[in-house]
Enzyme design. Structure first.
Site, PDB file in Angstrom:
ATOM      1  N   GLU A 281       0.840  -1.199   0.000  1.00  0.00           N
ATOM      2  CA  GLU A 281       0.000   0.000   0.000  1.00  0.00           C
ATOM      3  C   GLU A 281       0.874   1.247   0.000  1.00  0.00           C
ATOM      4  O   GLU A 281       1.778   1.392   0.806  1.00  0.00           O
ATOM      5  CB  GLU A 281      -0.934   0.001   1.211  1.00  0.00           C
ATOM      6  CG  GLU A 281      -1.928  -1.166   1.236  1.00  0.00           C
ATOM      7  CD  GLU A 281      -2.950  -1.125   0.087  1.00  0.00           C
ATOM      8  OE1 GLU A 281      -2.985  -0.122  -0.660  1.00  0.00           O
ATOM      9  OE2 GLU A 281      -3.700  -2.110  -0.057  1.00  0.00           O
TER      10      GLU A 281
ATOM     11  N   ARG B 214     -19.469   0.330   4.463  1.00  0.00           N
ATOM     12  CA  ARG B 214     -20.855  -0.138   4.548  1.00  0.00           C
ATOM     13  C   ARG B 214     -21.031  -1.164   5.649  1.00  0.00           C
ATOM     14  O   ARG B 214     -22.131  -1.439   6.069  1.00  0.00           O
ATOM     15  CB  ARG B 214     -21.286  -0.731   3.200  1.00  0.00           C
ATOM     16  CG  ARG B 214     -21.576   0.342   2.153  1.00  0.00           C
ATOM     17  CD  ARG B 214     -21.651  -0.269   0.787  1.00  0.00           C
ATOM     18  NE  ARG B 214     -20.379  -0.917   0.492  1.00  0.00           N
ATOM     19  CZ  ARG B 214     -20.189  -1.794  -0.476  1.00  0.00           C
ATOM     20  NH1 ARG B 214     -21.185  -2.149  -1.245  1.00  0.00           N
ATOM     21  NH2 ARG B 214     -19.003  -2.315  -0.685  1.00  0.00           N
TER      22      ARG B 214
ATOM     23  N   CYS C  16      -8.366  -1.297   8.079  1.00  0.00           N
ATOM     24  CA  CYS C  16      -6.966  -1.393   7.650  1.00  0.00           C
ATOM     25  C   CYS C  16      -6.406  -0.005   7.322  1.00  0.00           C
ATOM     26  O   CYS C  16      -5.328   0.367   7.782  1.00  0.00           O
ATOM     27  CB  CYS C  16      -6.834  -2.316   6.446  1.00  0.00           C
ATOM     28  SG  CYS C  16      -7.016  -4.051   6.891  1.00  0.00           S
TER      29      CYS C  16
ATOM     30  N   HIS D 210      -1.466  -5.360   2.230  1.00  0.00           N
ATOM     31  CA  HIS D 210      -2.705  -6.143   2.149  1.00  0.00           C
ATOM     32  C   HIS D 210      -2.394  -7.471   1.473  1.00  0.00           C
ATOM     33  O   HIS D 210      -1.681  -7.502   0.468  1.00  0.00           O
ATOM     34  CB  HIS D 210      -3.753  -5.405   1.299  1.00  0.00           C
ATOM     35  CG  HIS D 210      -4.821  -4.735   2.097  1.00  0.00           C
ATOM     36  ND1 HIS D 210      -5.146  -3.416   1.931  1.00  0.00           N
ATOM     37  CD2 HIS D 210      -5.680  -5.204   3.054  1.00  0.00           C
ATOM     38  CE1 HIS D 210      -6.145  -3.092   2.754  1.00  0.00           C
ATOM     39  NE2 HIS D 210      -6.488  -4.160   3.436  1.00  0.00           N
TER      40      HIS D 210
HETATM   41  N1  PCA Z   1      -8.916  -6.393   6.553  1.00  0.00           N
HETATM   42  C1  PCA Z   1      -9.839  -5.304   6.757  1.00  0.00           C
HETATM   43  C2  PCA Z   1      -9.825  -5.038   8.235  1.00  0.00           C
HETATM   44  C3  PCA Z   1      -9.131  -6.186   8.847  1.00  0.00           C
HETATM   45  C4  PCA Z   1      -8.523  -6.917   7.726  1.00  0.00           C
HETATM   46  O1  PCA Z   1      -7.772  -7.888   7.829  1.00  0.00           O
HETATM   47  C5  PCA Z   1      -9.498  -4.098   5.904  1.00  0.00           C
HETATM   48  O2  PCA Z   1      -8.907  -4.285   4.830  1.00  0.00           O
HETATM   49  O3  PCA Z   1      -9.848  -2.971   6.252  1.00  0.00           O
END
Ligand code: PCA
Length: 219
Positions: A83, A93, A145, A167
Site C-alpha cells: 500500500e 458499509r 486497515c 494487504h
Molecule cells: N482487513 C480489513 C480489516 C481487517 C482486515 O484484515 C481491511 O482491509 O480494512
C-alpha cells in the site's frame, strides 16, 4: 539489535479466520533463520476503529520498533498489495467488530489528508514483482486497515522509522472459500470467486519486505 513490529488482524464480518496471523507467523519462522538477532514482535489488532489505533500506539510505545509493517486481508484481490497511501477517511458499509459504522468520517481532524508509506515499496517491488503476484496499490480502502495505516503513519511521522501497510489476498489451504466475503470497503474486489495464494508465497514476500526495510542496502 533491531526490533520490527508486524501487526495482523483477527476475524471480522465475512472473514471467519483472518489469514494475516498465519502469514505473520510464517514470516517469524523464516526470519528466525535468516535474521537470528532480530527482535520480531507480532501482535494482533482488533478489527475496530477506536481500539485498533489505541493498541497500535501502545505497541509502538512499549517496543520502540525500528520498523513497522501492518498487515490485513483484502479478500477478492489477487495480488499482495504494497500500500502506497493512507487517507484520512473512515467510510464503510459494514460496521467494525464493536458495531461502529462510519461514513465520511475524518480519522484525525486537522491531520493531513493522506500519508505515504515509508516502506521501501519500490525496492520490494523491483526485487520481487517479476516473480511473485505483487502490486503497488494506491488504496488500502476506507475500513479498519486504512484506519490503522493512517494512525501508524501519523504516529511515526518525522521519526524516520519506516512503516507501512501490506494487504494480502486470501490464503489457500487455510480457509474455505465459502467463509469469505469480499468487501469493497476493505480494499477487496467483490465477485463470485475468491482468488487465493499459497501461504509460502505471501509469507515469503512479507519476510523479504521486513529484510529490505531493515537493511535496504545490505539485503
Ligand atoms: N482487513 C480489513 C480489516 C481487517 C482486515 O484484515 C481491511 O482491509 O480494512
Amino acid at each position: 539489535m533491531s526490533t520490527a513490529l508486524i501487526t495482523y488482524f483477527g476475524a471480522f464480518e465475512g472473514v471467519a479466520e483472518n489469514p494475516t496471523q498465519q502469514v505473520a507467523e510464517y514470516a517469524r519462522a523464516h526470519l528466525e533463520q535468516t535474521r537470528p538477532h532480530l527482535n520480531l514482535v507480532l501482535a494482533e489488532l482488533p478489527v475496530a476503529f477506536d481500539t485498533s489505533a489505541n493498541e497500535l500506539r501502545q505497541l509502538i510505545k512499549a517496543h520502540k520498533p525500528d520498523a513497522v509493517i501492518a498487515t490485513g486481508v483484502a479478500v477478492g484481490r489477487d495480488k499482495i498489495s504494497l500500500e502506497r497511501i493512507a487517507i484520512n477517511c473512515d467510510d464503510a458499509r459494514i460496521a467494525d467488530n464493536a458495531g461502529d459504522q462510519r461514513q465520511d468520517t475524518p480519522i484525525i481532524g486537522g491531520a493531513p489528508a493522506a500519508y505515504f508509506s515509508t516502506l521501501p515499496y519500490r525496492a520490494i517491488f523491483s526485487e520481487l514483482g517479476n516473480t511473485y503476484p505483487l502490486e503497488i496499490s494506491n488504496t488500502a480502502g476506507t475500513y479498519v486497515c486504512n484506519h490503522v495505516f493512517f494512525h501508524l503513519m501519523h504516529t511515526l511521522a518525522d521519526t524516520g522509522i519506516p512503516a507501512g501497510f501490506i494487504h494480502i489476498p486470501a490464503i489457500g489451504n487455510s480457509l474455505i472459500p465459502q467463509t469469505l466475503t469480499a468487501h469493497q470497503d476493505t480494499g477487496g474486489v467483490e465477485g463470485k470467486t475468491v482468488p487465493m495464494l499459497p501461504l509460502e508465497t505471501v509469507g515469503g514476500v512479507l519476510s523479504r519486505a521486513v529484510e529490505l526495510t531493515l537493511d535496504p542496502i545490505a539485503s
